[in-house]
Scaffold this active site. Sequence first.
Site, PDB file in Angstrom:
ATOM      1  N   CYS A 116      -1.198   4.052  -7.928  1.00  0.00           N
ATOM      2  CA  CYS A 116      -0.956   4.541  -6.612  1.00  0.00           C
ATOM      3  C   CYS A 116       0.319   3.797  -5.890  1.00  0.00           C
ATOM      4  CB  CYS A 116      -2.224   4.637  -5.732  1.00  0.00           C
ATOM      5  SG  CYS A 116      -3.492   5.509  -6.456  1.00  0.00           S
ATOM      6  N   HIS A 256      -0.196   5.190   1.678  1.00  0.00           N
ATOM      7  CA  HIS A 256      -0.848   6.005   0.551  1.00  0.00           C
ATOM      8  C   HIS A 256      -2.074   6.785   1.098  1.00  0.00           C
ATOM      9  CE1 HIS A 256      -2.952   7.112  -3.306  1.00  0.00           C
ATOM     10  NE2 HIS A 256      -3.395   6.055  -3.132  1.00  0.00           N
ATOM     11  N   ASN A 286      -5.725  12.692  -2.785  1.00  0.00           N
ATOM     12  CA  ASN A 286      -4.933  11.478  -3.530  1.00  0.00           C
ATOM     13  C   ASN A 286      -4.140  11.862  -4.763  1.00  0.00           C
ATOM     14  OD1 ASN A 286      -4.275   9.288  -4.605  1.00  0.00           O
ATOM     15  ND2 ASN A 286      -6.247   8.116  -4.431  1.00  0.00           N
TER      16      ASN A 286
END
Length: 329
Positions: A116, A256, A286
């Site tokens: 990520c 994020h 996500n």
Amino acid sequence: MNNLRPVGVIGTGKYVPEKILTNSDLEKMVDTNDEWIVSRTGIKERHIAAPDQATSDLAYEAAMKALESAGMTGSDLDLIIVATITPDSAFPSTACILQDKLGAKGAAAFDLSAACSGFVYGLATATSFIQSGMYNNALVIGADCLSRITDYTDRNTCVLFGDGAGAVVIGEVPEGRGFKSFDLGAEGAGGGLLQLEGGGSRLPASAETVENKKHYIYMNGREVFKFAVRVMGTATDEVLRKAALERTDVDLFVPHQANIRIIQSAMQRLELPEEKVVVNVDKYANTSAASIPLALVEAAEEGRMKAGDTILMVGFGGGLTWGASVLVW
Ligand SMILES: CC(C)(COP(=O)(O)OP(=O)(O)OC[C@H]1O[C@@H](n2cnc3c(N)ncnc32)[C@H](O)[C@@H]1OP(=O)(O)O)[C@@H](O)C(=O)NCCC(=O)NCCS
């Protein structure tokens, strides 16, 4: 970075697949419910790639939009970096597949694996190449098809992830604009907290690895949560320090998008008001490397930043890794 050639974002694009998987869809698949998912994560729905779509297909759509907004074509690029943990295949790289599709003849192309945090790692890498004078125009993409490595019988993980891609073209910008600092880091000792074990050289694919679900994401949610809250704070402070800026100088915070509670704890710690924070985890969940560019590009499309604004991006993920950047828009 102040005496170097100024490098910043000159084009943006994003893409999410058409199919939407809602929390109520998931209620029919595993023992979960909308209330649990929304209260623990802030996620309401996520986009899922069609069976014939791979990561390079998502990346291609985002890349074409980014090139168009930069007023460029593939032939203007001399570097392509695709941050992903779900490449089309082990090799050739997804970046090479894209280089061919975009007609970016002769451009250097490689994938970057930092989960990520991958997009911010990619920005730092491409910026360094351009500042050194080695390249001029780079395409940096965060793209992932996490649905392909998600176990849809495991309620602990399957509610958390989605698919998507975000892309930026970066190149020289006017003096005073562009990337001001980066802070990248890793804690490899924590790698086992978030991993996909099967299919590599340690544990090649076999009937046994399939049987034991080794081709799906494994995550220790609580420990990753603690890591995330810690590094969101430390990386943000460090990247601001490197840019000689204060928290109050930040016009837009692009974190994020893993979990609303992680974002809220960062907002509190950094004393950032809601209107300065980009949140779209409710719509996309996500999306790993695509998460920060999807948030950045969506904010740009919504007119949330103007020239000269100070943008702070910060991410964390598998590795364990983190990456933060200060960018003057
Ligand atoms: C995964 C996460 C949402 C779980 O939230 P949590 O508050 O820590 O929840 P817990 O792990 O304490 O689990 C609480 C209970 O909910 C249950 N549960 C887990 N997933 C569930 C779901 N989808 N629906 C309903 N119940 C669920 C668990 O089984 C557990 O039940 P038990 O107490 O009977 O064992 C949270 O830990 C998290 O977001 N971690 C970070 C994940 C992340 O960001 N990963 C990506 C990094 S890039």
